[in-house]
Design an enzyme around this catalytic site. Sequence first.
Site, PDB file in Angstrom:
ATOM      1  NE  ARG A   1     -15.402  -2.171   5.804  1.00  0.00           N
ATOM      2  CZ  ARG A   1     -16.024  -2.898   6.712  1.00  0.00           C
ATOM      3  NH1 ARG A   1     -16.055  -4.216   6.607  1.00  0.00           N
ATOM      4  NH2 ARG A   1     -16.647  -2.340   7.729  1.00  0.00           N
TER       5      ARG A   1
ATOM      6  CB  CYS B   1      -6.602  -5.166   1.678  1.00  0.00           C
ATOM      7  SG  CYS B   1      -7.376  -5.698   3.215  1.00  0.00           S
ATOM      8  CB  VAL B   2      -3.722  -1.761   5.468  1.00  0.00           C
ATOM      9  CG1 VAL B   2      -2.730  -1.830   6.622  1.00  0.00           C
ATOM     10  CG2 VAL B   2      -3.091  -1.117   4.234  1.00  0.00           C
ATOM     11  CB  ILE B   3      -5.574  -6.970   7.720  1.00  0.00           C
ATOM     12  CG1 ILE B   3      -6.458  -7.152   6.472  1.00  0.00           C
ATOM     13  CG2 ILE B   3      -6.206  -7.640   8.948  1.00  0.00           C
ATOM     14  CD1 ILE B   3      -6.675  -8.607   6.067  1.00  0.00           C
TER      15      ILE B   3
ATOM     16  CG  HIS C   1       3.863  -2.023   9.362  1.00  0.00           C
ATOM     17  ND1 HIS C   1       4.833  -1.207   8.820  1.00  0.00           N
ATOM     18  CD2 HIS C   1       3.339  -2.723   8.332  1.00  0.00           C
ATOM     19  CE1 HIS C   1       4.898  -1.414   7.516  1.00  0.00           C
ATOM     20  NE2 HIS C   1       4.001  -2.322   7.186  1.00  0.00           N
TER      21      HIS C   1
ATOM     22  CB  ALA D   1      -0.946  -0.003   1.195  1.00  0.00           C
TER      23      ALA D   1
END
Length: 180
Positions: free
Chosen positions: A128, A82-84, A90, A58
């Site tokens: 989403r 996508c960032v989980i 971080h 990302a």
Amino acid sequence: MAGASHYTPPLPAFDEPVKVLVVVAPYYKDIADDLVAGALAALEGAGATAEVVEVPGALEVPIAIRIAHRQSNFDGFVALGCVIRGETTHYETVCNDSSRALTLLGLEGANIGNGILTVENHDQAAVRADPQGQNKGGGAAEAALHLIALSRKWARQTKGVGFKPGSYRVAGDNEGPASA
């Protein structure tokens, strides 16, 4: 209020072709594939052409968009990924810095739809990203299309101010054309 519907303005119509770059970070490949599918369907539905490029993560998405905005001829951009949330900070760094960079690029004139998901878990991301569900990839593409339309609507018209070749005479030159 869960389940409330959200208003989405109708898609703009374009007289001239629209070319969009979709930049995706496929770290979570299944999520990225759904985001891209939704974005491409929305762009195709508006008659736009699209090119898709992948970047490692990302944080690289805005960098790739910056390069293309400066060196290519795309009308707009769709940022996908996508960032989980994990166990470290971080997550906050990636979410904040990628979002901030995309916003700054937009303020510099790049027409960007931001579809980088920032979620707590994979299930939230899947809901989403699903093109038949929340379709955040399609929503990001539509946002880019709206910005492209505004950019074209408010484009500055050239006023024809400047020099015209051959419309002046150098002092002492009796053979050149006279100035008007």
